[in-house]
Design a protein around this motif. Structure first.
Motif, PDB file in Angstrom:
ATOM      1  N   ILE A  66       0.632  -1.383  -0.063  1.00 17.39           N
ATOM      2  CA  ILE A  66       0.014  -0.055   0.070  1.00 17.39           C
ATOM      3  C   ILE A  66       0.828   1.165   0.010  1.00 17.39           C
ATOM      4  CG2 ILE A  66      -1.618   1.342   1.472  1.00 17.39           C
ATOM      5  CD1 ILE A  66      -2.755  -1.288   2.267  1.00 17.39           C
ATOM      6  N   ARG A  67       1.969   1.254   0.846  1.00 11.58           N
ATOM      7  CA  ARG A  67       2.726   2.318   0.967  1.00 11.58           C
ATOM      8  C   ARG A  67       3.497   2.849  -0.402  1.00 11.58           C
ATOM      9  NH1 ARG A  67       3.414   3.184   6.690  1.00 11.58           N
ATOM     10  NH2 ARG A  67       2.800   1.414   7.910  1.00 11.58           N
ATOM     11  N   LYS A  68       3.972   1.757  -0.964  1.00 12.11           N
ATOM     12  CA  LYS A  68       4.668   1.889  -2.336  1.00 12.11           C
ATOM     13  C   LYS A  68       3.686   2.078  -3.510  1.00 12.11           C
ATOM     14  CE  LYS A  68       7.669  -0.747  -5.489  1.00 12.11           C
ATOM     15  NZ  LYS A  68       7.711   0.337  -6.211  1.00 12.11           N
ATOM     16  N   ALA A  69       2.691   1.652  -3.413  1.00 11.28           N
ATOM     17  CA  ALA A  69       1.716   1.851  -4.421  1.00 11.28           C
ATOM     18  C   ALA A  69       1.116   3.504  -4.300  1.00 11.28           C
ATOM     19  CB  ALA A  69       0.276   1.210  -4.397  1.00 11.28           C
ATOM     20  N   ALA A  80       3.064   5.951  -2.758  1.00 13.63           N
ATOM     21  CA  ALA A  80       4.374   6.599  -3.445  1.00 13.63           C
ATOM     22  C   ALA A  80       4.514   6.582  -4.828  1.00 13.63           C
ATOM     23  CB  ALA A  80       5.465   6.138  -2.523  1.00 13.63           C
ATOM     24  N   ASP A  81       4.422   5.674  -5.331  1.00 18.38           N
ATOM     25  CA  ASP A  81       4.559   5.600  -6.826  1.00 18.38           C
ATOM     26  C   ASP A  81       3.769   6.430  -7.586  1.00 18.38           C
ATOM     27  OD1 ASP A  81       6.664   3.628  -6.414  1.00 18.38           O
ATOM     28  OD2 ASP A  81       5.799   1.965  -6.995  1.00 18.38           O
ATOM     29  N   ALA A  82       2.290   6.521  -7.040  1.00 14.00           N
ATOM     30  CA  ALA A  82       1.394   7.199  -7.832  1.00 14.00           C
ATOM     31  C   ALA A  82       1.296   8.600  -7.414  1.00 14.00           C
ATOM     32  CB  ALA A  82       0.078   6.609  -7.249  1.00 14.00           C
ATOM     33  N   GLY A  83       2.465   8.893  -6.456  1.00 16.58           N
ATOM     34  CA  GLY A  83       2.337  10.392  -5.993  1.00 16.58           C
ATOM     35  C   GLY A  83       1.163  10.928  -5.139  1.00 16.58           C
ATOM     36  N   VAL A  84       0.679   9.952  -4.551  1.00 16.88           N
ATOM     37  CA  VAL A  84      -0.504  10.230  -3.679  1.00 16.88           C
ATOM     38  C   VAL A  84      -0.157  10.020  -2.066  1.00 16.88           C
ATOM     39  CG1 VAL A  84      -2.809   9.095  -2.796  1.00 16.88           C
ATOM     40  CG2 VAL A  84      -2.071   8.898  -5.310  1.00 16.88           C
ATOM     41  N   LYS A  85      -0.395  10.997  -1.262  1.00 17.13           N
ATOM     42  CA  LYS A  85      -0.088  11.166   0.245  1.00 17.13           C
ATOM     43  C   LYS A  85      -0.980  10.057   0.709  1.00 17.13           C
ATOM     44  CE  LYS A  85       3.068  14.283  -0.406  1.00 17.13           C
ATOM     45  NZ  LYS A  85       4.333  13.823  -0.652  1.00 17.13           N
ATOM     46  N   LEU A  86      -0.417   9.609   1.995  1.00 18.58           N
ATOM     47  CA  LEU A  86      -1.328   8.597   2.660  1.00 18.58           C
ATOM     48  C   LEU A  86      -2.587   9.705   3.335  1.00 18.58           C
ATOM     49  CD1 LEU A  86       1.165   6.148   4.367  1.00 18.58           C
ATOM     50  CD2 LEU A  86      -0.383   5.780   2.339  1.00 18.58           C
ATOM     51  N   TRP A  87      -2.382  10.737   3.877  1.00 19.08           N
ATOM     52  CA  TRP A  87      -3.385  11.558   4.270  1.00 19.08           C
ATOM     53  C   TRP A  87      -4.549  11.727   3.271  1.00 19.08           C
ATOM     54  CZ3 TRP A  87      -4.972  16.006   2.239  1.00 19.08           C
ATOM     55  CH2 TRP A  87      -3.860  16.720   1.320  1.00 19.08           C
ATOM     56  N   GLU A  88      -4.235  11.718   2.036  1.00 18.50           N
ATOM     57  CA  GLU A  88      -5.199  11.999   0.985  1.00 18.50           C
ATOM     58  C   GLU A  88      -5.960  10.620   1.069  1.00 18.50           C
ATOM     59  OE1 GLU A  88      -3.398  14.567  -2.447  1.00 18.50           O
ATOM     60  OE2 GLU A  88      -2.049  12.810  -2.022  1.00 18.50           O
ATOM     61  N   VAL A  89      -5.249   9.544   0.957  1.00 18.52           N
ATOM     62  CA  VAL A  89      -5.937   8.253   0.935  1.00 18.52           C
ATOM     63  C   VAL A  89      -6.936   8.171   2.320  1.00 18.52           C
ATOM     64  CG1 VAL A  89      -5.603   5.753   1.197  1.00 18.52           C
ATOM     65  CG2 VAL A  89      -4.166   7.010  -0.413  1.00 18.52           C
ATOM     66  N   ALA A  90      -6.412   8.687   3.166  1.00 17.26           N
ATOM     67  CA  ALA A  90      -7.276   8.648   4.785  1.00 17.26           C
ATOM     68  C   ALA A  90      -8.777   9.290   4.502  1.00 17.26           C
ATOM     69  CB  ALA A  90      -6.425   8.928   5.946  1.00 17.26           C
ATOM     70  N   GLU A  91      -8.296  10.275   3.918  1.00 15.39           N
ATOM     71  CA  GLU A  91      -9.282  11.635   3.734  1.00 15.39           C
ATOM     72  C   GLU A  91     -10.810  10.810   2.944  1.00 15.39           C
ATOM     73  OE1 GLU A  91      -9.291  15.365   1.411  1.00 15.39           O
ATOM     74  OE2 GLU A  91      -8.961  15.833   3.384  1.00 15.39           O
ATOM     75  N   LEU A  92     -10.409  10.228   2.020  1.00 17.07           N
ATOM     76  CA  LEU A  92     -11.200   9.379   0.963  1.00 17.07           C
ATOM     77  C   LEU A  92     -11.727   8.194   1.614  1.00 17.07           C
ATOM     78  CD1 LEU A  92     -10.423   9.773  -2.746  1.00 17.07           C
ATOM     79  CD2 LEU A  92     -12.273  10.676  -1.599  1.00 17.07           C
ATOM     80  N   TYR A  93     -10.899   7.712   2.488  1.00 14.56           N
ATOM     81  CA  TYR A  93     -11.390   6.114   3.142  1.00 14.56           C
ATOM     82  C   TYR A  93     -12.363   6.730   4.261  1.00 14.56           C
ATOM     83  CZ  TYR A  93     -10.581   1.616   5.035  1.00 14.56           C
ATOM     84  OH  TYR A  93     -10.657   0.287   5.282  1.00 14.56           O
ATOM     85  N   GLU A 136      -7.849   0.958  -4.624  1.00 16.53           N
ATOM     86  CA  GLU A 136      -8.962   1.650  -5.613  1.00 16.53           C
ATOM     87  C   GLU A 136      -8.959   3.034  -5.465  1.00 16.53           C
ATOM     88  OE1 GLU A 136     -12.550  -0.427  -5.168  1.00 16.53           O
ATOM     89  OE2 GLU A 136     -11.952  -2.123  -5.884  1.00 16.53           O
ATOM     90  N   ILE A 137      -8.639   3.548  -4.054  1.00 13.61           N
ATOM     91  CA  ILE A 137      -8.723   4.830  -3.552  1.00 13.61           C
ATOM     92  C   ILE A 137      -7.286   5.580  -4.277  1.00 13.61           C
ATOM     93  CG2 ILE A 137      -8.473   6.441  -1.527  1.00 13.61           C
ATOM     94  CD1 ILE A 137     -10.430   4.544  -0.095  1.00 13.61           C
ATOM     95  N   ILE A 138      -6.289   4.909  -3.967  1.00 13.52           N
ATOM     96  CA  ILE A 138      -5.127   5.402  -4.645  1.00 13.52           C
ATOM     97  C   ILE A 138      -5.335   5.606  -6.077  1.00 13.52           C
ATOM     98  CG2 ILE A 138      -2.714   4.879  -4.929  1.00 13.52           C
ATOM     99  CD1 ILE A 138      -2.774   3.416  -2.220  1.00 13.52           C
ATOM    100  N   HIS A 176      -4.885   9.329  -8.054  1.00 15.20           N
ATOM    101  CA  HIS A 176      -4.072   9.600  -8.990  1.00 15.20           C
ATOM    102  C   HIS A 176      -4.604   9.960 -10.176  1.00 15.20           C
ATOM    103  CE1 HIS A 176      -0.378   8.714 -11.215  1.00 15.20           C
ATOM    104  NE2 HIS A 176      -1.151   8.043 -12.083  1.00 15.20           N
ATOM    105  N   SER A 177      -5.831   9.280 -10.619  1.00 15.77           N
ATOM    106  CA  SER A 177      -6.374   9.767 -11.922  1.00 15.77           C
ATOM    107  C   SER A 177      -6.951  11.122 -11.837  1.00 15.77           C
ATOM    108  CB  SER A 177      -7.866   8.895 -12.031  1.00 15.77           C
ATOM    109  OG  SER A 177      -7.054   7.498 -12.271  1.00 15.77           O
ATOM    110  N   GLU A 178      -7.260  11.588 -10.735  1.00 13.71           N
ATOM    111  CA  GLU A 178      -7.831  13.085 -10.362  1.00 13.71           C
ATOM    112  C   GLU A 178      -6.790  14.007 -10.602  1.00 13.71           C
ATOM    113  OE1 GLU A 178     -10.062  12.973  -6.769  1.00 13.71           O
ATOM    114  OE2 GLU A 178     -11.591  11.771  -7.594  1.00 13.71           O
ATOM    115  N   LYS A 179      -5.683  13.566 -10.096  1.00 17.06           N
ATOM    116  CA  LYS A 179      -4.515  14.498 -10.166  1.00 17.06           C
ATOM    117  C   LYS A 179      -4.050  14.516 -11.578  1.00 17.06           C
ATOM    118  CE  LYS A 179      -2.291  14.077  -5.476  1.00 17.06           C
ATOM    119  NZ  LYS A 179      -1.056  13.684  -4.899  1.00 17.06           N
TER     120      LYS A 179
END
Length: 63
Positions: free
Chosen positions: A6-9, A11-24, A49-51, A55-58
């Motif tokens: 999860i952490r690598k996915a 980071a590779d997508a340029g997504v911060k974990l706090w962004e994932v948490a927000e949508l989660y 899926e959230i990641i 990533h797609s939105e960015k």
């Protein structure tokens, strides 16, 4: 360290974990605590899926 995939996915997508948490739907501190232990596969898939969604939105915004 647990949930390296999860952490690598993220980071590779340029997504911060706090962004994932927000949508989660949880705080970033609770999400960080959740990642301390390996998650079940269905929950991981939801996070991947959230990641991808973030990533797609960015990518759309930067185009």
């Amino acid at each position: 360290m647990a949930n390296l995939d999860i952490r690598k996915a993220a980071a590779d997508a340029g997504v911060k974990l706090w962004e994932v948490a927000e949508l989660y739907g949880i705080t970033d501190s609770n999400f960080s605590r959740k990642l301390r232990r390996e998650l079940p596969e269905p929950e991981k898939q939801k996070i991947f899926e959230i990641i991808e969604q973030i990533h797609s939105e960015k990518a759309t915004v930067s185009s």
